[in-house]
Every structure is written in structure tokens, then in C-alpha cells.
Scaffold this motif. Structure first.
Motif, mmCIF file in Angstrom:
data_model
loop_
_atom_site.group_PDB
_atom_site.id
_atom_site.type_symbol
_atom_site.label_atom_id
_atom_site.label_comp_id
_atom_site.label_asym_id
_atom_site.label_seq_id
_atom_site.Cartn_x
_atom_site.Cartn_y
_atom_site.Cartn_z
ATOM 1 N N UNK A 134 -35.972 -12.734 2.485
ATOM 2 C CA UNK A 134 -37.187 -12.131 2.286
ATOM 3 C C UNK A 134 -37.515 -13.437 0.980
ATOM 4 N N UNK A 135 -37.254 -14.254 0.337
ATOM 5 C CA UNK A 135 -37.561 -15.118 -0.341
ATOM 6 C C UNK A 135 -37.684 -16.423 0.494
ATOM 7 N N UNK A 136 -36.060 -16.270 1.874
ATOM 8 C CA UNK A 136 -37.237 -17.320 2.581
ATOM 9 C C UNK A 136 -38.097 -17.428 3.344
ATOM 10 N N UNK A 137 -38.262 -16.181 3.456
ATOM 11 C CA UNK A 137 -39.941 -16.002 4.779
ATOM 12 C C UNK A 137 -40.708 -15.682 3.646
ATOM 13 N N UNK A 138 -40.608 -15.859 2.876
ATOM 14 C CA UNK A 138 -41.516 -16.258 1.716
ATOM 15 C C UNK A 138 -42.189 -17.212 1.744
ATOM 16 N N UNK A 139 -41.284 -18.418 1.510
ATOM 17 C CA UNK A 139 -41.497 -19.524 1.552
ATOM 18 C C UNK A 139 -41.816 -20.693 2.525
ATOM 19 N N UNK A 148 -31.805 -27.519 -7.954
ATOM 20 C CA UNK A 148 -32.624 -28.696 -8.120
ATOM 21 C C UNK A 148 -33.299 -28.655 -6.311
ATOM 22 N N UNK A 149 -32.419 -28.522 -5.346
ATOM 23 C CA UNK A 149 -33.474 -27.904 -4.217
ATOM 24 C C UNK A 149 -34.285 -27.069 -4.394
ATOM 25 N N UNK A 150 -34.321 -26.571 -4.841
ATOM 26 C CA UNK A 150 -35.369 -25.182 -4.686
ATOM 27 C C UNK A 150 -36.393 -25.618 -5.605
ATOM 28 N N UNK A 151 -35.603 -26.210 -6.338
ATOM 29 C CA UNK A 151 -37.186 -26.867 -7.706
ATOM 30 C C UNK A 151 -37.946 -27.789 -7.445
ATOM 31 N N UNK A 152 -38.051 -28.478 -6.951
ATOM 32 C CA UNK A 152 -38.058 -30.262 -5.961
ATOM 33 C C UNK A 152 -38.800 -29.342 -5.155
ATOM 34 N N UNK A 182 -40.159 -26.489 -4.088
ATOM 35 C CA UNK A 182 -41.276 -25.876 -4.946
ATOM 36 C C UNK A 182 -42.159 -26.865 -6.084
ATOM 37 N N UNK A 183 -41.770 -27.674 -6.583
ATOM 38 C CA UNK A 183 -42.542 -28.251 -7.133
ATOM 39 C C UNK A 183 -43.262 -30.119 -7.170
ATOM 40 N N UNK A 184 -43.190 -30.022 -5.830
ATOM 41 C CA UNK A 184 -43.891 -31.641 -5.289
ATOM 42 C C UNK A 184 -43.710 -31.481 -3.513
ATOM 43 N N UNK A 185 -41.900 -31.629 -3.251
ATOM 44 C CA UNK A 185 -42.086 -31.695 -2.057
ATOM 45 C C UNK A 185 -42.215 -30.865 -0.866
ATOM 46 N N UNK A 186 -42.089 -29.704 -1.419
ATOM 47 C CA UNK A 186 -42.976 -28.281 -0.636
ATOM 48 C C UNK A 186 -45.041 -28.636 -0.699
ATOM 49 N N UNK A 187 -44.993 -27.631 0.418
ATOM 50 C CA UNK A 187 -46.183 -27.242 -0.034
ATOM 51 C C UNK A 187 -46.949 -27.340 -1.760
ATOM 52 N N UNK A 188 -48.395 -27.563 -0.894
ATOM 53 C CA UNK A 188 -48.553 -28.553 -2.878
ATOM 54 C C UNK A 188 -50.536 -28.263 -2.804
ATOM 55 N N UNK A 189 -51.060 -27.886 -1.015
ATOM 56 C CA UNK A 189 -52.325 -26.860 -1.441
ATOM 57 C C UNK A 189 -52.168 -26.297 -0.747
ATOM 58 N N UNK A 190 -53.628 -25.271 -1.008
ATOM 59 C CA UNK A 190 -53.663 -24.383 0.148
ATOM 60 C C UNK A 190 -53.597 -24.697 0.890
ATOM 61 N N UNK A 191 -53.856 -25.494 1.598
ATOM 62 C CA UNK A 191 -54.229 -25.807 3.554
ATOM 63 C C UNK A 191 -52.770 -25.876 3.467
ATOM 64 N N UNK A 217 -38.608 -24.058 5.770
ATOM 65 C CA UNK A 217 -37.845 -24.830 4.207
ATOM 66 C C UNK A 217 -36.545 -25.084 3.907
ATOM 67 N N UNK A 218 -36.061 -26.175 3.961
ATOM 68 C CA UNK A 218 -34.758 -25.927 4.111
ATOM 69 C C UNK A 218 -33.778 -26.042 2.758
ATOM 70 N N UNK A 219 -34.452 -25.583 1.452
ATOM 71 C CA UNK A 219 -33.530 -25.085 0.135
ATOM 72 C C UNK A 219 -33.046 -23.634 0.253
ATOM 73 N N UNK A 220 -34.351 -22.977 0.496
ATOM 74 C CA UNK A 220 -34.368 -22.145 0.592
ATOM 75 C C UNK A 220 -33.480 -21.167 2.089
ATOM 76 N N UNK A 221 -33.466 -21.680 2.671
ATOM 77 C CA UNK A 221 -32.610 -21.490 4.266
ATOM 78 C C UNK A 221 -31.257 -21.898 3.647
#
Length: 291
Positions: free
Chosen positions: A237-242, A133-137, A139-148, A246-250
Motif C-alpha cells: 500500500x505504501x508503494x502504491x501511494x508512492x 536512507x533510500x526512502x527518506x532521501x 521523500x526528502x529530495x530525490x522523488x517528487x517535490x512539487x504538486x505537479x 518509486x524504486x526505494x518503496x518497490x
């Protein structure tokens, strides 16, 4: 119904609340240091509450990637997001790749699986639901959602950091597959031995239930739980890429270490009791040079 709709997919307020609670999980996981059986990574005891291994594993690991896919499909629509950046899709894909193997393929190809106690089964489901739920949310809306957004998230070297993170993830994933298969090979060899014995004696072959042996291949030469260690590498590695913010990945990395470290340390004690200190030798439990 309104309460359920608020939690899955979660509103921003419920997501923030869940992440605050998730930061306290290490305190809960630390109770394993006082546990004699699950703290060693053993998922069952002689109990009427055991669940058959394959069924338990499939049902306790699958909720993770299924929840993430559901949230990725629904939360974006609720937030009015028509298309996500490719980075979001890649990271979601990595999560699904890991857990489709872990939840579905792993129990199907295992020669045998010990029963899993219902308490372990329930804790694993809770971990999967909250983590996904944390990672999915995010990625879906509450993290970066544009290229910028991604440029800012991975500044000052967004392409390099993302690429290094993905490479680290795949390195850990490949090593995870390899060491998992070495553990399966131990039981496959035992299964073949029992088949030969049965054929020579003209009797029915015995089923391989619990068979333990010191693995020797790969990183098993240096540590007893390399499959734990490389999984930590994978999700780092996932955390680094995010991105480091990124609190959920951390929390995923931190919570995995907190959940698995006591099992590895106590597991080494179990290996010594079973096989003797001489056979275990100078192998570390899970982190070479540390523990």
C-alpha cells in the motif's frame, strides 16, 4: 568527514549507488534457505553472543525511523527545498508510525522476548539503515517535490491511487497489530497460568521465556505467519501511494518478501516437527493457496 557527509544524508550520486546495491539484497536474503535457525524466524541460539531481547529489538529497529527523520530534516535544507508537498509528509509519517510501534512499543508491551543473536541484530540494523536512507532521501529530495511532480508520479488518477495506497497501508497495519497481539496473548495466557500455579503451590512464579502454541484467531486459521503476510500488504500500500516508479518503496516490498518468506516456509516445517502435521492441518505457511 567529507565521506561521512556524503553518505548521511547522501548526495544524489551516493543515493543512486546505494539503490543499485539495494537491488541485490534478495541474493543475500536467499542464503536463509540454507540456514537452520534464523531461517525459521528464530532469532537466537544458545550462544554467548546473544543480546537481551528487548534491548536488541529496540536498538536494531529504531535506527530506521530515526534515520528517516534525520534525512527529512537535513537533506531538504541542503537541496534548498523550503517546503515539501503534503504527500511526502504523509508517507514519512506512515513510515514513522509503523516503526515507532515496531521499535519502541512492541518490545515494551511484549510479555517476554527471547534473546537475539548479535549476527541477527547486526543484519537488522544494516537493513534499517539502508532502507530508511533510500526512502527518506526519495521523500526528502530525490522523488517528487512539487504538486505537479506528484500529478505526474501518480498519473492518470493521482488522488485515487494515493487514497487506495493509504487505505491498503492502514488495512495491513491494523491486521499487523491484531495478529501481533494474538501472539502476545499466547504468552500472556502462559504467564497467567504460571502465576496461578505459583499461587496454589506457594512458590515463586516462573518467568515466561520461550513458550510456543498454535494460534487460532484471525488469519492464523489459514496460515502460520499472517503477521508477515499483512506486513507485505501494508508496504505494498505504501508503494502504491508512492507511485509504481518509486524504486526505494518497490525494493522495500521485494526485500521484505525475500527476507521473510524463507523464515515462514521453514517455520512451517518447525511447527510440524513441534506440534505434528495433524495439528498444523491444512494451514499455509504465509500465502494462502501458494505456499
Amino acid at each position: 568527514m567529507a565521506i561521512i557527509e556524503g553518505w548521511l544524508p547522501p548526495t544524489r550520486e551516493n543515493y543512486d549507488f546505494m539503490m543499485r546495491i539495494w537491488t541485490f539484497y534478495p541474493l543475500f536474503a536467499s542464503t536463509q534457505w540454507a540456514t537452520s535457525w534464523y531461517g525459521m524466524g528464530k532469532t537466537s541460539v544458545n550462544s554467548r553472543f546473544n543480546i537481551p531481547g528487548r534491548i536488541a529489538w529496540l536498538t536494531m529497529e529504531s535506527p530506521g525511523f530515526l534515520t528517516l527523520l534525520y534525512i527529512m530534516n537535513t537533506l531538504t535544507k541542503e537541496q534548498g527545498i523550503t517546503d515539501l508537498p503534503w504527500q511526502n509528509k504523509v508517507l514519512a509519517g506512515l513510515f514513522v508510525i509503523h516503526y515507532s510501534y515496531r521499535a519502541v512499543i512492541y518490545p515494551l508491551i511484549a510479555p517476554s522476548m527471547s534473546p537475539i543473536h548479535v549476527a541477527v541484530w547486526g543484519m537488522a540494523i544494516a537493513f534499517q539503515l539502508v532502507n530508511a536512507t533510500g526512502i527518506g532521501s526519495w521523500l526528502a529530495a530525490y522523488g517528487p517535490t512539487t504538486a505537479s511532480d506528484w500529478e505526474a508520479q501518480l498519473s492518470p488518477w493521482p488522488t485515487l491511487q494515493f487514497a487506495l495506497g493509504i487505505a491498503t497501508f492502514y488495512l495491513g497495519l491494523a491486521a499487523n497489530y491484531y495478529h501481533d497481539d494474538e501472539l502476545r496473548e499466547i504468552r500472556r495466557r502462559e504467564e497467567q497460568r504460571l502465576l496461578r500455579v505459583a499461587k496454589e503451590s506457594g512458590s515463586s512464579p516462573q518467568a515466561v521465556d520461550k513458550h510456543y502454541q498454535l494460534p487460532e484467531a484471525g488469519l492464523f486459521k489459514y496460515m502460520l505467519y499472517p503477521h508477515y503476510f499483512v506486513e507485505w500488504v501494508e508496504w505494498t500500500g505504501f508503494y502504491m501511494a508512492a507511485g509504481w516508479s518509486c524504486l526505494p518503496a518497490r525494493m522495500f516490498v521485494i526485500n521484505e518478501v525475500c527476507a521473510m518468506l524463507p523464515r515462514a516456509v521453514k517455520g512451517k516445517q518447525w511447527y510440524i516437527q513441534r506440534f505434528g502435521a495433524e495439528q498444523v492441518g491444512r494451514r499455509w505457511a504465509v500465502i494462502p493457496g501458494v505456499v
